[in-house]
Design a protein around this motif. Sequence first.
Motif, mmCIF file in Angstrom:
data_model
loop_
_atom_site.group_PDB
_atom_site.id
_atom_site.type_symbol
_atom_site.label_atom_id
_atom_site.label_comp_id
_atom_site.label_asym_id
_atom_site.label_seq_id
_atom_site.Cartn_x
_atom_site.Cartn_y
_atom_site.Cartn_z
ATOM 1 N N ILE A 168 3.113 7.639 8.034
ATOM 2 C CA ILE A 168 2.755 8.061 6.714
ATOM 3 C C ILE A 168 1.394 8.034 6.508
ATOM 4 O O ILE A 168 0.861 7.148 7.160
ATOM 5 C CB ILE A 168 3.640 7.283 5.488
ATOM 6 N N THR A 169 0.687 9.113 6.002
ATOM 7 C CA THR A 169 -0.829 9.013 5.721
ATOM 8 C C THR A 169 -1.006 9.238 4.187
ATOM 9 O O THR A 169 -1.059 8.287 3.572
ATOM 10 C CB THR A 169 -1.479 10.121 6.746
ATOM 11 N N THR A 170 -0.867 10.571 3.769
ATOM 12 C CA THR A 170 -1.213 10.765 2.541
ATOM 13 C C THR A 170 0.223 10.621 1.825
ATOM 14 O O THR A 170 0.501 10.421 0.531
ATOM 15 C CB THR A 170 -1.488 12.044 2.119
ATOM 16 N N GLY A 171 1.399 10.769 2.364
ATOM 17 C CA GLY A 171 2.697 10.760 1.935
ATOM 18 C C GLY A 171 3.066 12.010 1.329
ATOM 19 O O GLY A 171 4.050 12.118 0.529
ATOM 20 N N ILE A 211 11.828 4.272 0.680
ATOM 21 C CA ILE A 211 11.319 4.959 1.678
ATOM 22 C C ILE A 211 10.974 4.031 2.749
ATOM 23 O O ILE A 211 10.390 2.943 2.395
ATOM 24 C CB ILE A 211 9.808 5.673 1.188
ATOM 25 N N ALA A 212 10.933 4.339 4.028
ATOM 26 C CA ALA A 212 10.689 3.597 5.262
ATOM 27 C C ALA A 212 10.033 4.350 6.305
ATOM 28 O O ALA A 212 10.531 5.495 6.562
ATOM 29 C CB ALA A 212 11.872 2.553 5.621
ATOM 30 N N THR A 213 9.064 3.859 6.922
ATOM 31 C CA THR A 213 8.484 4.644 8.037
ATOM 32 C C THR A 213 8.182 3.631 9.239
ATOM 33 O O THR A 213 8.083 2.359 8.979
ATOM 34 C CB THR A 213 7.028 5.352 7.562
ATOM 35 N N ILE A 214 7.668 4.062 10.177
ATOM 36 C CA ILE A 214 7.391 3.351 11.634
ATOM 37 C C ILE A 214 5.946 2.494 11.319
ATOM 38 O O ILE A 214 5.628 1.658 11.561
ATOM 39 C CB ILE A 214 7.450 4.056 12.799
ATOM 40 N N ALA A 215 5.180 3.557 10.793
ATOM 41 C CA ALA A 215 3.448 3.159 10.838
ATOM 42 C C ALA A 215 2.860 3.709 9.466
ATOM 43 O O ALA A 215 3.360 4.879 9.081
ATOM 44 C CB ALA A 215 2.972 3.704 12.241
ATOM 45 N N TYR A 216 1.950 3.087 9.067
ATOM 46 C CA TYR A 216 0.965 3.528 8.143
ATOM 47 C C TYR A 216 -0.317 3.765 8.558
ATOM 48 O O TYR A 216 -0.997 2.759 9.156
ATOM 49 C CB TYR A 216 1.143 2.593 7.080
ATOM 50 N N ALA A 217 -0.954 5.057 8.423
ATOM 51 C CA ALA A 217 -2.185 5.337 8.971
ATOM 52 C C ALA A 217 -2.999 5.480 7.816
ATOM 53 O O ALA A 217 -2.779 6.394 6.794
ATOM 54 C CB ALA A 217 -2.209 6.736 9.728
ATOM 55 N N ILE A 247 0.764 -1.110 0.118
ATOM 56 C CA ILE A 247 -0.109 0.080 0.020
ATOM 57 C C ILE A 247 0.743 1.343 0.077
ATOM 58 O O ILE A 247 0.749 2.285 -0.781
ATOM 59 C CB ILE A 247 -1.066 0.094 1.304
ATOM 60 N N VAL A 248 1.836 1.255 0.828
ATOM 61 C CA VAL A 248 2.956 2.573 0.876
ATOM 62 C C VAL A 248 3.469 2.777 -0.558
ATOM 63 O O VAL A 248 3.413 3.844 -1.022
ATOM 64 C CB VAL A 248 3.742 2.386 1.957
ATOM 65 N N ALA A 249 4.013 1.720 -1.073
ATOM 66 C CA ALA A 249 4.737 1.932 -2.482
ATOM 67 C C ALA A 249 3.641 2.199 -3.362
ATOM 68 O O ALA A 249 3.916 3.022 -4.335
ATOM 69 C CB ALA A 249 5.116 0.575 -2.756
ATOM 70 N N ARG A 250 2.429 1.968 -3.450
ATOM 71 C CA ARG A 250 1.534 2.246 -4.412
ATOM 72 C C ARG A 250 1.041 3.790 -4.183
ATOM 73 O O ARG A 250 0.708 4.516 -5.172
ATOM 74 C CB ARG A 250 0.210 1.484 -4.521
ATOM 75 N N GLN A 251 1.328 4.474 -2.937
ATOM 76 C CA GLN A 251 1.046 5.859 -2.892
ATOM 77 C C GLN A 251 1.738 6.746 -3.780
ATOM 78 O O GLN A 251 1.640 7.914 -3.988
ATOM 79 C CB GLN A 251 1.092 6.265 -1.486
ATOM 80 N N PHE A 252 3.121 6.146 -4.104
ATOM 81 C CA PHE A 252 3.936 7.174 -4.905
ATOM 82 C C PHE A 252 4.115 6.736 -6.262
ATOM 83 O O PHE A 252 4.680 7.276 -7.089
ATOM 84 C CB PHE A 252 5.417 6.787 -3.987
#
Length: 232
Positions: free
Chosen positions: A202-205, A225-231, A54-59
């Motif tokens: 990360i929320t909207t990124g 990119i790396a984060t602790i949490a995805y909201a 999901i995080v990768a797809r945000q970008f």
Amino acid sequence: MNLKRSYLSDFVSLLFPELCAACHETLLANEHLICTSCLYNLPYTNFHLQPDNIVARQFWGKIPIEAAYTLFYFAKGGNVQNLMHQFKYKGMQQIGHLLGKMAGEQLIKNDIFNTVDFIIPVPLHKKRMQQRGYNQSTCFAEGLAEKLTGTVDDQNLIRLKATETQTHKSRFERFENMLEVFEVKKPEKLLNKHVLLVDDVITTGSTLEACGTCLLKIPGLKLSIATIAYAE
């Protein structure tokens, strides 16, 4: 003497027990910061095993990245929120280091993250830095660096101006709010390097996208990119 110290330590623990930063239950003698139950049951994403997470797809279609990752899912009122509150607002920098090491132990299993040259935290504005006393993203980066080969560089990417709160803004408004906020002081240092850009949540990124846009102006730079949490 050691026996006396042990008794004193036990007495102090009875009066002032150490609590788990996630669930607030009393920690056992062999536990540190986070209890064993929480360490086992926290909502891990396992995104290091999912290249199209999901995080990768945000970008996608916004900025080119090599890979993206986050350690936990974030839910309001959950144990991850408790952890982040203790970390960001209660001065518990050691939580960031611990979570960075935990994330690093996952990321070393992914070949892409093993090619990282520099780990760069999203910078705070100097006024916010003075208020808080530390950058939580730098704490996370330092924990990651204990497991990955990349070197932490928290001086090169800087925030030129403070920004308004992002809470009630749309994704476009958030990105627009971040335009021309960041600058790289020594771009030549990052020529042809693989940079791991890190943040806490990360929320909207939009913040990471703005930082990434700035970094990707440097010739040959690869970005992950790396984060602790995805909201969500």
